[in-house]
Design an enzyme around this catalytic site. Structure first.
Site, PDB file in Angstrom:
ATOM      1  N   THR A 200       0.842  -1.193   0.000  1.00  0.00           N
ATOM      2  CA  THR A 200       0.000   0.000   0.000  1.00  0.00           C
ATOM      3  C   THR A 200       0.880   1.247   0.000  1.00  0.00           C
ATOM      4  O   THR A 200       2.007   1.198   0.472  1.00  0.00           O
ATOM      5  CB  THR A 200      -0.857  -0.030   1.293  1.00  0.00           C
ATOM      6  OG1 THR A 200      -1.855  -1.010   1.128  1.00  0.00           O
ATOM      7  CG2 THR A 200      -1.491   1.297   1.624  1.00  0.00           C
ATOM      8  N   ARG A 228     -14.185  -7.566   0.051  1.00  0.00           N
ATOM      9  CA  ARG A 228     -13.519  -7.218   1.314  1.00  0.00           C
ATOM     10  C   ARG A 228     -12.939  -5.791   1.223  1.00  0.00           C
ATOM     11  O   ARG A 228     -12.347  -5.404   0.236  1.00  0.00           O
ATOM     12  CB  ARG A 228     -12.407  -8.224   1.573  1.00  0.00           C
ATOM     13  CG  ARG A 228     -11.511  -7.947   2.774  1.00  0.00           C
ATOM     14  CD  ARG A 228     -10.245  -7.218   2.374  1.00  0.00           C
ATOM     15  NE  ARG A 228      -9.294  -7.116   3.490  1.00  0.00           N
ATOM     16  CZ  ARG A 228      -8.237  -6.312   3.465  1.00  0.00           C
ATOM     17  NH1 ARG A 228      -7.997  -5.554   2.418  1.00  0.00           N
ATOM     18  NH2 ARG A 228      -7.412  -6.267   4.488  1.00  0.00           N
ATOM     19  N   GLY A 230     -10.386  -3.136   3.360  1.00  0.00           N
ATOM     20  CA  GLY A 230      -9.397  -3.090   4.442  1.00  0.00           C
ATOM     21  C   GLY A 230      -9.441  -1.778   5.202  1.00  0.00           C
ATOM     22  O   GLY A 230     -10.452  -1.072   5.230  1.00  0.00           O
ATOM     23  N   ASP A 231      -8.316  -1.463   5.822  1.00  0.00           N
ATOM     24  CA  ASP A 231      -8.232  -0.267   6.666  1.00  0.00           C
ATOM     25  C   ASP A 231      -7.974   1.009   5.884  1.00  0.00           C
ATOM     26  O   ASP A 231      -8.288   2.107   6.368  1.00  0.00           O
ATOM     27  CB  ASP A 231      -7.103  -0.447   7.690  1.00  0.00           C
ATOM     28  CG  ASP A 231      -5.758  -0.660   6.985  1.00  0.00           C
ATOM     29  OD1 ASP A 231      -5.706  -1.449   6.022  1.00  0.00           O
ATOM     30  OD2 ASP A 231      -4.765  -0.032   7.395  1.00  0.00           O
ATOM     31  N   GLY A 251      -0.405  -2.665   6.125  1.00  0.00           N
ATOM     32  CA  GLY A 251      -0.265  -3.951   6.800  1.00  0.00           C
ATOM     33  C   GLY A 251      -1.568  -4.711   6.709  1.00  0.00           C
ATOM     34  O   GLY A 251      -2.409  -4.427   5.853  1.00  0.00           O
ATOM     35  N   GLY A 253      -4.901  -5.212   7.127  1.00  0.00           N
ATOM     36  CA  GLY A 253      -5.926  -4.218   7.393  1.00  0.00           C
ATOM     37  C   GLY A 253      -6.914  -4.544   8.494  1.00  0.00           C
ATOM     38  O   GLY A 253      -7.330  -3.667   9.256  1.00  0.00           O
TER      39      GLY A 253
HETATM   40  N1  ASP Z   1      -3.620  -2.359   4.609  1.00  0.00           N
HETATM   41  C1  ASP Z   1      -3.971  -2.853   3.314  1.00  0.00           C
HETATM   42  C2  ASP Z   1      -5.242  -3.636   3.418  1.00  0.00           C
HETATM   43  O1  ASP Z   1      -5.409  -4.383   4.368  1.00  0.00           O
HETATM   44  C3  ASP Z   1      -2.933  -3.704   2.693  1.00  0.00           C
HETATM   45  C4  ASP Z   1      -1.574  -3.060   2.582  1.00  0.00           C
HETATM   46  O2  ASP Z   1      -1.143  -2.349   3.471  1.00  0.00           O
HETATM   47  O3  ASP Z   1      -0.897  -3.307   1.559  1.00  0.00           O
HETATM   48  O4  ASP Z   1      -6.046  -3.574   2.535  1.00  0.00           O
END
Ligand code: ASP
Length: 331
Positions: A200, A228, A230-231, A251, A253
């Site tokens: 990310t 889905r 994520g964060d 990370g 998420g």
């Molecule tokens: N945080 C992101 C997610 O969970 C993934 C990433 O950090 O690459 O979607």
């Protein structure tokens, strides 16, 4: 003895006054990034792209533009690069599509914008900014978010634009792994872990007016199913900014959401008067305690930064108000 003490005091004063004031910090994802799995060419390419992103954001700040413009400039460079899991080069879902999320928050007035699950918006961060500045909402998703981006005149591309061979291969590896074990008995971890490089992108900027902006953009996690989210597009989890500090995470998420990571860091500073370094480290520690991994970048109103992570590496960099660049990849 007195002379010695005076010299020591002077030395400390010099070091202190020479402490750098950062105005922009970026990350290109955390994960299993180690020197032994990295080629020299790749490392050079990552460093060059992170520098380019820092310089693009810095030039906005230098011109006196807002931290929103600086974050946008830095993130667009990384979204357009196939090296990162955002925009071109986004990871693939279980169904073989690229489904992207992004968000932005402006600390000056706590305005925020986010989009989730888009497939055709070339620069998701621009759509998040449009939501923040040109709508009464904070988060839009799916087809509606794409219609909104089209209406606002943002660039729409063919779904094929986002594909890279490397990300496609990562999905194939995970699918094979899933099939070789009995799918029904797979743990969530096994479904993601074969290729755990999060990738990310994020940026936090402090402009000349003293206002902070944080932004994050991602393709999510390889092999994700069921739309889905994520964060990254969740304000308070992957992204947060107020008048004191800005944060962008990367990370796993689900753990960043459960820890309300970005807001937790800011709250530690706001209510417990903790320094940015301690607040950031404690936030990552809490994620680790839950069983998650990743990292984050944070920048406060005085130009202090923190970049903790509990993975093998995190692509990260920062630039001072004098234009001095610092880039790191490994622990
Ligand atoms: N945080 C992101 C997610 O969970 C993934 C990433 O950090 O690459 O979607």
């Amino acid at each position: 003895m007195k002379k010695l003490l005076l010299t020591a005091a002077l030395l400390i004063a010099t070091i202190y006054s020479a402490q750098k004031k950062y105005v922009l910090v970026v990350h290109g994802g955390a994960g299993t990034i180690t020197k032994s799995t990295m080629t020299t060419e790749k490392e050079i390419a990552y460093r060059a792209k992170l520098s380019e992103a820092l310089i693009a954001g810095y030039s906005e700040i230098h011109k006196g533009n807002t931290s929103v413009q600086a974050v946008a400039a830095a993130i667009v460079i990384m979204e357009d690069s196939p090296l990162f899991n955002a925009g071109k080069g986004a990871v693939f879902t279980h169904d073989g599509t690229n489904e992207m999320d992004a968000s932005i928050m402006y600390g000056k007035d706590k305005s925020a914008g986010a989009i989730a699950g888009v497939h055709t918006v070339k620069n998701p961060i621009k759509a998040a900014i449009a939501v923040m500045q040109q709508s009464e909402h904070v988060m839009l998703s799916g087809v509606g978010a794409e219609n909104f981006a089209t209406e606002k005149g943002l660039e729409i591309v063919d779904r094929a634009y986002f594909k890279t061979e490397e990300r496609w291969e990562s999905l194939q590896k995970l699918l094979q792994n899933e099939n070789s074990k009995k799918t029904s008995q797979n743990t969530v971890a096994e479904a993601y872990e074969v290729d755990q490089k999060f990738g990310t992108v994020g940026a936090v900027a402090l402009d000349k007016h003293g206002f902070i902006t944080a932004g994050t953009s991602t393709g999510g996690m390889t092999n994700k199913k069921w739309n889905r989210i994520g964060d990254a597009p969740i304000i308070g989890a992957g992204t947060y900014a107020n008048s004191q500090v800005g944060i962008s995470g990367t990370g796993w998420g689900e753990y960043f959401i459960r820890a309300t990571a970005a807001r937790t860091l800011a709250a530690k500073m706001e209510y417990q008067n903790k320094s940015i370094k301690i607040a950031a480290q404690e936030t990552i520690d809490e994620i680790e305690k839950l069983g998650g991994d990743g990292g984050l970048i944070a920048l406060d109103k005085d130009g202090n930064i923190a970049m903790p992570f509990n993975t093998a590496g995190m692509y990260r960099g920062a630039i001072t108000e004098d234009g001095e660049i610092f880039i790191e990849i490994y622990k």
